[in-house]
Design a protein around this motif. Structure first.
Motif, PDB file in Angstrom:
ATOM      1  N   GLY A 144       6.159  44.697  59.915  1.00 45.09           N
ATOM      2  CA  GLY A 144       5.582  45.004  58.644  1.00 45.09           C
ATOM      3  C   GLY A 144       4.467  43.639  58.447  1.00 45.09           C
ATOM      4  N   VAL A 145       3.324  44.121  58.167  1.00 47.71           N
ATOM      5  CA  VAL A 145       2.205  42.991  57.546  1.00 47.71           C
ATOM      6  C   VAL A 145       1.864  43.281  56.445  1.00 47.71           C
ATOM      7  CG1 VAL A 145      -0.145  41.943  58.310  1.00 47.71           C
ATOM      8  CG2 VAL A 145       1.672  43.238  60.167  1.00 47.71           C
ATOM      9  N   ILE A 146       2.064  42.192  55.691  1.00 44.78           N
ATOM     10  CA  ILE A 146       1.502  42.220  54.056  1.00 44.78           C
ATOM     11  C   ILE A 146       0.670  41.158  53.899  1.00 44.78           C
ATOM     12  CG2 ILE A 146       3.633  43.431  53.283  1.00 44.78           C
ATOM     13  CD1 ILE A 146       4.706  40.921  52.214  1.00 44.78           C
ATOM     14  N   GLY A 147       0.322  41.203  52.676  1.00 45.23           N
ATOM     15  CA  GLY A 147      -0.554  39.871  52.165  1.00 45.23           C
ATOM     16  C   GLY A 147      -1.763  40.535  51.135  1.00 45.23           C
ATOM     17  N   PRO A 148      -1.930  39.630  50.294  1.00 43.43           N
ATOM     18  CA  PRO A 148      -2.829  40.033  49.331  1.00 43.43           C
ATOM     19  C   PRO A 148      -4.353  40.565  49.775  1.00 43.43           C
ATOM     20  CG  PRO A 148      -2.293  37.582  48.924  1.00 43.43           C
ATOM     21  CD  PRO A 148      -1.831  38.139  50.235  1.00 43.43           C
ATOM     22  N   ASN A 149      -5.154  41.296  49.174  1.00 42.43           N
ATOM     23  CA  ASN A 149      -6.347  41.840  49.474  1.00 42.43           C
ATOM     24  C   ASN A 149      -7.161  40.743  50.020  1.00 42.43           C
ATOM     25  OD1 ASN A 149      -6.814  44.508  49.391  1.00 42.43           O
ATOM     26  ND2 ASN A 149      -6.842  44.264  47.161  1.00 42.43           N
ATOM     27  N   GLY A 150      -7.750  41.113  51.254  1.00 47.26           N
ATOM     28  CA  GLY A 150      -8.755  40.230  51.853  1.00 47.26           C
ATOM     29  C   GLY A 150      -7.960  38.901  52.634  1.00 47.26           C
ATOM     30  N   SER A 151      -6.863  39.267  52.987  1.00 46.04           N
ATOM     31  CA  SER A 151      -6.006  38.173  53.503  1.00 46.04           C
ATOM     32  C   SER A 151      -6.185  38.211  54.968  1.00 46.04           C
ATOM     33  CB  SER A 151      -4.526  38.195  53.297  1.00 46.04           C
ATOM     34  OG  SER A 151      -3.962  39.572  53.314  1.00 46.04           O
ATOM     35  N   GLY A 152      -6.724  39.359  55.580  1.00 48.08           N
ATOM     36  CA  GLY A 152      -7.019  39.387  56.977  1.00 48.08           C
ATOM     37  C   GLY A 152      -6.349  40.613  57.707  1.00 48.08           C
ATOM     38  N   LYS A 153      -5.568  41.124  57.011  1.00 54.33           N
ATOM     39  CA  LYS A 153      -4.672  42.167  57.676  1.00 54.33           C
ATOM     40  C   LYS A 153      -5.412  43.338  58.379  1.00 54.33           C
ATOM     41  CE  LYS A 153      -3.038  43.596  53.602  1.00 54.33           C
ATOM     42  NZ  LYS A 153      -3.862  43.027  52.690  1.00 54.33           N
ATOM     43  N   SER A 154      -6.535  43.893  58.097  1.00 51.05           N
ATOM     44  CA  SER A 154      -7.422  44.916  58.762  1.00 51.05           C
ATOM     45  C   SER A 154      -8.080  44.152  59.848  1.00 51.05           C
ATOM     46  CB  SER A 154      -8.297  45.546  57.848  1.00 51.05           C
ATOM     47  OG  SER A 154      -7.696  46.506  57.016  1.00 51.05           O
ATOM     48  N   THR A 155      -8.638  42.987  59.766  1.00 60.90           N
ATOM     49  CA  THR A 155      -9.205  42.262  60.632  1.00 60.90           C
ATOM     50  C   THR A 155      -8.187  41.876  61.838  1.00 60.90           C
ATOM     51  OG1 THR A 155     -10.528  41.245  59.146  1.00 60.90           O
ATOM     52  CG2 THR A 155     -10.616  40.208  60.991  1.00 60.90           C
ATOM     53  N   PHE A 156      -7.005  41.667  61.390  1.00 63.04           N
ATOM     54  CA  PHE A 156      -6.015  41.505  62.610  1.00 63.04           C
ATOM     55  C   PHE A 156      -5.973  42.510  63.411  1.00 63.04           C
ATOM     56  CE2 PHE A 156      -1.554  41.731  64.077  1.00 63.04           C
ATOM     57  CZ  PHE A 156      -1.649  40.450  64.706  1.00 63.04           C
ATOM     58  N   ILE A 157      -5.917  43.585  62.856  1.00 59.66           N
ATOM     59  CA  ILE A 157      -5.806  45.138  63.746  1.00 59.66           C
ATOM     60  C   ILE A 157      -7.008  45.263  64.291  1.00 59.66           C
ATOM     61  CG2 ILE A 157      -5.603  47.373  63.560  1.00 59.66           C
ATOM     62  CD1 ILE A 157      -3.713  47.274  61.491  1.00 59.66           C
ATOM     63  N   ASN A 158      -8.180  44.897  63.816  1.00 63.76           N
ATOM     64  CA  ASN A 158      -9.577  45.067  64.815  1.00 63.76           C
ATOM     65  C   ASN A 158      -9.561  44.279  65.767  1.00 63.76           C
ATOM     66  OD1 ASN A 158     -10.687  47.134  63.098  1.00 63.76           O
ATOM     67  ND2 ASN A 158     -11.213  45.700  61.462  1.00 63.76           N
ATOM     68  N   LEU A 159      -8.901  43.006  65.784  1.00 61.30           N
ATOM     69  CA  LEU A 159      -8.852  42.101  66.821  1.00 61.30           C
ATOM     70  C   LEU A 159      -7.998  42.381  67.986  1.00 61.30           C
ATOM     71  CD1 LEU A 159      -8.630  38.578  64.731  1.00 61.30           C
ATOM     72  CD2 LEU A 159     -10.495  39.301  66.135  1.00 61.30           C
TER      73      LEU A 159
END
Ligand code: ADP
Ligand code: MG
Length: 253
Positions: free
Chosen positions: A36-51
């Motif tokens: 599971g990946v959590i974190g406040p809005n803008g913490s980089g979760k979608s960017t991590f997936i994109n990478l």
């Protein structure tokens, strides 16, 4: 010799101008686990997936799939390595039916059947898995929010991945709609799929994750079992601010 983790990142970093959206993230997901990946809005979760999926190229650091360095590879190369993902903003092919949307993935995916008839039949099977079979003949634009997310999920499954990365597939779903989504993730895990789940719904994260990783301002704050992570003062603080964490501390003292 132990098998390489399905996914490993080493010092993964991306800068957008002055902003470091993902900052020195090193992590692993062993085969068959749900992270599971959590974190406040803008913490980089979608960017991590994109990478990981090649939709963004890291400024520095590495992405390894099954132990092979795939850093900077294009999305189709990553997809051929049996990595599939959903998009937070759903991206169906508008001119096709729901069934055809899924069939395209089956035809052109890593195990592509190449012919339309078997692909359409297989699409119905995948649509059944996400409880969207009844909507097979409809246009994606006619779907509810929940069903559009199911289609996004089905398109990823159609690629028959070994590693599945889900970006907030439960966002906007009612509680009654979340249960079947959780059951599906659990079943896929039981079938041996390795899954990375980015999700805001904490109950969902706790229910499906073997490990939870917390991002804060692009950095890896901590990784651990779900209940430990959610009870950690650093995580509570990241979500609710320092005041709340201090109050909890005093109460526990
Ligand atoms: P999350 O998914 O955790 O809510 P994101 O990964 O979408 O967060 O975004 C992390 C940060 O990176 C945000 O500040 C966002 O504005 C920024 N960001 C994301 N993608 C880009 C981009 N392509 N260009 C510039 N900034 C971006
Ligand atoms: Mg996001």
């Amino acid at each position: 010799m132990t098998a390489a983790p399905v996914l490993e990142t080493k010092g993964l970093t991306i800068r957008f101008g002055g902003l470091v959206a993902v900052n020195d993230v090193s992590m692993t997901v062993p085969e068959g686990q749900v992270l599971g990946v959590i974190g406040p809005n803008g913490s980089g979760k979608s960017t991590f997936i994109n990478l990981v999926t090649g939709h963004l190229r890291p400024t520095s650091g590495q992405v390894l799939i099954d132990g092979t360095d795939m850093t900077g590879a294009k999305p189709w190369t990553i997809a051929n390595a049996r990595v599939a993902r959903t998009f937070q903003i759903v991206k169906p092919f508008r001119g096709m039916t729901v069934r055809e949307n899924v069939a395209v993935g089956i035809m052109y995916g890593p195990e592509g059947v190449g012919r339309m008839a078997p692909a359409l039949a297989a699409a119905d099977e995948v649509l059944g898995q996400v409880h969207l079979r009844e909507a097979a003949d409809r246009a994606p634009g006619e779907l509810s929010v929940a069903d559009a997310r199911r289609l996004e999920f089905a398109k990823a499954l159609a690629l028959r991945p070994r590693l599945l990365m889900l970006d907030e597939v439960m966002a906007g779903l009612r509680p009654a709609e979340i249960e079947p989504a959780l059951a599906l993730i659990q079943r896929l895990r039981d079938e041996g799929l390795t899954i990375v789940v980015v999700e805001h719904v904490m109950k969902a994260i706790v229910a499906v994750s073997d490990q939870v990783m917390v991002l804060k301002e692009g950095r890896l704050l901590m990784t651990g079992p779900p209940n430990e992570v959610l009870a950690d003062p650093r995580v509570i603080e990241a979500y609710l601010g320092t005041k709340y964490a201090e109050r909890q501390g005093k109460r526990d003292a």
